[in-house]
Design an enzyme around this catalytic site. Sequence first.
Site, PDB file in Angstrom:
ATOM      1  N   LYS A  22       2.720  13.195   5.531  1.00  0.00           N
ATOM      2  CA  LYS A  22       1.410  12.502   5.173  1.00  0.00           C
ATOM      3  C   LYS A  22       1.683  11.093   4.749  1.00  0.00           C
ATOM      4  CE  LYS A  22      -0.338  12.875   0.672  1.00  0.00           C
ATOM      5  NZ  LYS A  22      -1.105  11.806   0.057  1.00  0.00           N
ATOM      6  N   ASN A  23       2.927  11.163   3.875  1.00  0.00           N
ATOM      7  CA  ASN A  23       3.177   9.756   3.385  1.00  0.00           C
ATOM      8  C   ASN A  23       3.771   8.675   4.303  1.00  0.00           C
ATOM      9  OD1 ASN A  23       2.311  10.248   0.811  1.00  0.00           O
ATOM     10  ND2 ASN A  23       4.138  11.177  -0.048  1.00  0.00           N
ATOM     11  N   CYS A 116      -5.665  10.885  -6.427  1.00  0.00           N
ATOM     12  CA  CYS A 116      -5.545  12.014  -7.501  1.00  0.00           C
ATOM     13  C   CYS A 116      -5.018  10.968  -8.977  1.00  0.00           C
ATOM     14  CB  CYS A 116      -4.077  12.599  -7.250  1.00  0.00           C
ATOM     15  SG  CYS A 116      -4.040  13.859  -6.057  1.00  0.00           S
ATOM     16  N   ARG A 121      -1.574   3.647 -11.658  1.00  0.00           N
ATOM     17  CA  ARG A 121      -0.650   3.258 -10.750  1.00  0.00           C
ATOM     18  C   ARG A 121      -0.906   1.858 -10.469  1.00  0.00           C
ATOM     19  NH1 ARG A 121      -0.663   8.233  -6.448  1.00  0.00           N
ATOM     20  NH2 ARG A 121      -2.651   8.401  -7.206  1.00  0.00           N
ATOM     21  N   PRO A 122      -0.712   0.798 -11.211  1.00  0.00           N
ATOM     22  CA  PRO A 122      -1.313  -0.487 -11.121  1.00  0.00           C
ATOM     23  C   PRO A 122      -0.894  -1.030  -9.799  1.00  0.00           C
ATOM     24  CG  PRO A 122       0.334  -0.538 -12.736  1.00  0.00           C
ATOM     25  CD  PRO A 122       0.189   1.082 -12.216  1.00  0.00           C
ATOM     26  N   ILE A 123      -1.719  -1.957  -9.206  1.00  0.00           N
ATOM     27  CA  ILE A 123      -1.298  -2.611  -7.808  1.00  0.00           C
ATOM     28  C   ILE A 123      -0.723  -4.046  -8.308  1.00  0.00           C
ATOM     29  CG2 ILE A 123      -2.849  -1.087  -6.648  1.00  0.00           C
ATOM     30  CD1 ILE A 123      -5.145  -3.478  -6.602  1.00  0.00           C
ATOM     31  N   ASP A 305       6.918  13.959  -6.457  1.00  0.00           N
ATOM     32  CA  ASP A 305       6.120  14.989  -5.766  1.00  0.00           C
ATOM     33  C   ASP A 305       6.403  16.333  -5.637  1.00  0.00           C
ATOM     34  OD1 ASP A 305       4.131  13.160  -5.263  1.00  0.00           O
ATOM     35  OD2 ASP A 305       4.311  12.505  -3.234  1.00  0.00           O
ATOM     36  N   ARG A 397      -5.373  17.543   0.726  1.00  0.00           N
ATOM     37  CA  ARG A 397      -5.214  16.181   1.045  1.00  0.00           C
ATOM     38  C   ARG A 397      -3.818  15.991   1.454  1.00  0.00           C
ATOM     39  NH1 ARG A 397      -5.061  12.942  -3.574  1.00  0.00           N
ATOM     40  NH2 ARG A 397      -4.443  11.468  -2.096  1.00  0.00           N
TER      41      ARG A 397
END
Length: 417
Positions: A22-23, A116, A121-123, A305, A397
């Site tokens: 997925k990633n 999630c 999780r700042p961008i 994960d 997901r």
Amino acid sequence: MEKYIINGGNRLTGEISISGAKNAVLPILAATVIGGNKSIISNIPNLRDVEIMKEILIALGCDVDGTGSTMVIDSKPLNQIIVPEELVREMRSSIIFMGAMLARTGEVIISYPGGCEIGPRPIDLHLKALRNMGAEIEESHGHLYCKAEGLKGADIQLDYPSVGATENIILAGVTAEGTTIIRNAAREPEIIDLQNYLNKSGARISGAGTSVITIEGVKDLRDVTHSIISDRIVTGTIMTAAAITGGDIIINNVIVDHVIGIIAKMKEAGVMIYSNGTSMKVTGPRRINPIEMLQTLPYPGFPTDMQAQMMALLSIANGTSIISETVFENRFKHAEELTRMGANIKTFGRVAVISGVKELTGAKTTAKDLRGGAALTLAGLVARGTTEVYNIHHIERGYEDLHLMLQKLGADIIKSN
């Protein structure tokens, strides 16, 4: 609302193959827009996140044709710069369209991402890097308005080895003028896969998998065919299923080098693992050993994960284990649900203390996020009685038919409305 119903107690045995990661597939799908070329991508897992990426590509004007695990994307007809808000809010990874779209059109409008709820999780690292490359970014009413009159290569030092920021910079740098260098880059295998896909299409990127990545801008990209690497987190989850049930599973289509950190901790817990590079045999012990300290870290450290799945395993260990979560600050939501099943877990901020119990018991539980849902499913495999896991849309997901994979190995699990 769909749920899993699991009758615990079955020892899992058999053989299984791991699907694409997925990633790895998500950033590669975003990358297909850059060159206005055709991409044939195979070994794609059937996941909700992949479906969202496909919907975004279609909304941007790309031609997307998919059969089974192969997708053909022609990004030449791309004619939109707005990434649909409802899709972005459903999946955090959509933020990597920023770098790809700036490279392609010099303009993109995208909302702040969702996904999630596992802590902030700042961008800001993404925005700072893209601004360094010449992008003008305006933030207003939950949207990001990004514009660039031709991106320029830059020397970028990341404050933290963020996977998403590393990917966004790579995507922006592919056709930027000059050379882009990323220092303190994320080293995850999925970034190597992104580099390999882009280089096949004519990009000039080197250093993925190390902390310094160099991207020399090119003018054009060509058509490309690429197969996605196997999913190391699905591999780790199936390894845990073998361990927690005292099972015996052969796992094929794995890249053993990508799961060395997981193997090390599994062995510490008493699990027997034999591998040959592309497959492994995992045999669970009669009783799990506690792990003195398990700390999540960016790759090649133990993956965040896999933290929830390991917590499920350690909840039946013969002693006390400590988990320190250093990557995300709100990633112990599954602890409360495992406690419903009889686990003895105390959390203190980013640290969890797990005192192993002799057995777990079935209960009604709720998946709060993707990996937490997988952990509850694993706990259900070994619990006495029946476990119900609600909100399995989170699990879907990141896992392609997890219940069918486990059924194939002998688990008593069904998906029900």
